[in-house]
Structure formats: C-alpha cells, structure tokens
Scaffold this motif. Structure first.
Motif, short mmCIF file in Angstrom:
data_model
loop_
_atom_site.label_atom_id
_atom_site.label_comp_id
_atom_site.label_asym_id
_atom_site.label_seq_id
_atom_site.Cartn_x
_atom_site.Cartn_y
_atom_site.Cartn_z
N PRO A 96 -76.15 0.61 17.06
CA PRO A 96 -75.78 1.99 17.44
C PRO A 96 -76.17 2.22 18.91
N ALA A 97 -75.22 2.69 19.70
CA ALA A 97 -75.48 2.86 21.15
C ALA A 97 -75.94 4.29 21.45
N ASP A 98 -76.74 4.83 20.54
CA ASP A 98 -77.13 6.24 20.65
C ASP A 98 -78.61 6.44 20.97
N SER A 99 -79.25 5.41 21.50
CA SER A 99 -80.67 5.49 21.84
C SER A 99 -81.53 5.95 20.67
N SER A 100 -81.27 5.39 19.47
CA SER A 100 -82.00 5.83 18.28
C SER A 100 -83.00 4.81 17.74
N LEU A 101 -82.97 3.58 18.27
CA LEU A 101 -83.86 2.55 17.73
C LEU A 101 -85.25 2.59 18.37
N ASP A 102 -86.25 2.24 17.55
CA ASP A 102 -87.64 2.20 18.03
C ASP A 102 -88.02 0.81 18.55
N PHE A 103 -87.39 -0.23 17.98
CA PHE A 103 -87.80 -1.60 18.28
C PHE A 103 -86.64 -2.56 18.04
N VAL A 104 -86.45 -3.49 18.97
CA VAL A 104 -85.47 -4.57 18.81
C VAL A 104 -86.22 -5.88 19.07
N PHE A 105 -85.95 -6.88 18.23
CA PHE A 105 -86.72 -8.13 18.27
C PHE A 105 -85.79 -9.33 18.28
N ILE A 106 -86.07 -10.28 19.16
CA ILE A 106 -85.40 -11.58 19.12
C ILE A 106 -86.49 -12.64 19.13
N HIS A 107 -86.53 -13.45 18.06
CA HIS A 107 -87.62 -14.39 17.83
C HIS A 107 -87.12 -15.83 17.93
N LEU A 108 -87.55 -16.53 18.98
CA LEU A 108 -87.26 -17.95 19.20
C LEU A 108 -85.77 -18.29 19.33
N ASN A 109 -84.95 -17.32 19.74
CA ASN A 109 -83.52 -17.58 19.88
C ASN A 109 -82.93 -17.15 21.21
N TYR A 110 -83.70 -16.51 22.05
CA TYR A 110 -83.16 -16.05 23.33
C TYR A 110 -82.58 -17.24 24.10
N HIS A 111 -83.29 -18.37 24.06
CA HIS A 111 -82.88 -19.58 24.79
C HIS A 111 -81.54 -20.15 24.31
#
Length: 190
Positions: free
Chosen positions: A76-91
């Motif tokens: 949702p592009a409505d600035s409603s999230l508290d936290f977003v996580f990417i674990h060991l996959n950014y690379h």
C-alpha cells in the motif's frame, strides 16, 4: 529472530511487510508478533502452492500474500506501514530493481517507520562484484541506495556480526557463520 525483531521495535498491532519472504520464516514470526490487530504483507515474486496453503490457516489470518516483481512491489503506497524487512535477499536483486523497490518501500512506510535490511557482508569497497558468486553485498552500497531513496540510517545492530569471517567465501560454505550486517533505516518524520 526475537533479538532482530526487538532491535527493530516490532510490536502488537503493527502493519509490516516481509520482502522476498522465501518460505515464510519471518512472515510466520511477524504474524505472531503483530497479532490479530496487525497485518503482515508477505511478498515473493512467485507464490508457491504450499506457501499459500500454509498462510491460509487461521493463525495466519493477518497475513496478506503479495506476488509480483520487486521493482513493482505491490505494498500500500499510503504511508501506513510501521516496518518493512528484507532478510538476506537484498543482494539477490539487480541495482535498478533495488532502486525501484526502495522507493516503493519509502512510499509504504509511515513517517518514522523502519526499513530493516539484514544481509551477508562482502569486503568493503567490493560494491556489487560478489552478489551472485558469494551471495554477499558491500554494506556501503546498501546504505548508499537506501539513503538515496530518502531514508536515514539510524542504527546498526551487532548481533549477527562475525569479525572472524574473511568475507571471501560463499555464504553457503560455512552456513550461518557469515558476517552479517543489521541496518535500521527510518523514513524521516518531516
């Protein structure tokens, strides 16, 4: 996992996203932490049948599966999230994909919301050279790309650091022993 989520301050009632969720290890944990008043968007490029089936069970009623390319991440592009996580996959993602994804994550987070990136550390100055061979990334590249999207690096966790790792081997050689960085970025409040 507990220490990591405590570092990021995830709590009951939060709206969060698990990016490139894989088999859903963190999706399941986040689901329990945020509870029935919270929401977990679990994003994968392709959602496997067994993955979808697992998260249709009643304990995971707060999980919303998101499928599609990471550069077009359907949060949702409505600035409603508290936290977003990417674990060991950014690379695993191409730089242009990461740039587009980071912008979408920025739009999804509320001001003061946290973006967590945990990944295997490559040698300083190596850039994107070993992303697909050693499955590592230079921390400086992550910081550069994420801050270019508008985020501020607020804190770095030490819990997964391993100074004894020479950062020259594939992370699959000595599983679980790689030097990993834990970065907490935030969307500025103003």
């Amino acid at each position: 996992a507990e220490e990591i989520l405590r570092f990021y301050g995830v709590k009951s009632g939060d709206k969060v996203a698990d990016i490139m969720a894989g088999r859903g290890y963190y999706t399941a944990i986040l689901s329990q932490v945020v509870g029935e008043k919270g929401v977990v968007y679990s994003a994968n490029e392709t959602i496997r049948k067994e993955f979808a089936a697992r998260f249709q069970n009643p304990p995971f009623a707060n999980v919303k599966l998101v499928e599609g390319k990471m550069e077009a991440l359907a949060l949702p592009a409505d600035s409603s999230l508290d936290f977003v996580f990417i674990h060991l996959n950014y690379h695993d993602l191409a730089p242009e994909t990461r740039t587009a994804m980071n912008r979408r994550i920025f739009a999804a987070l509320k001001p003061g919301g946290a973006y967590g990136v945990v990944d295997h550390a490559a040698k300083d100055g190596s850039g994107n050279e070993v992303n697909h061979t050693l499955h590592r990334i230079d921390k400086a590249i992550v910081v550069k790309e994420v801050t270019e999207a508008g985020f501020v690096l607020v804190r770095e966790g030490e819990v997964l650091r391993n100074p004894g790792d020479p950062r020259t081997e594939s992370v699959f050689v000595d599983r679980g022993k790689s030097d990993r960085f834990v970065l907490r970025f935030e969307k500025p409040k103003r």
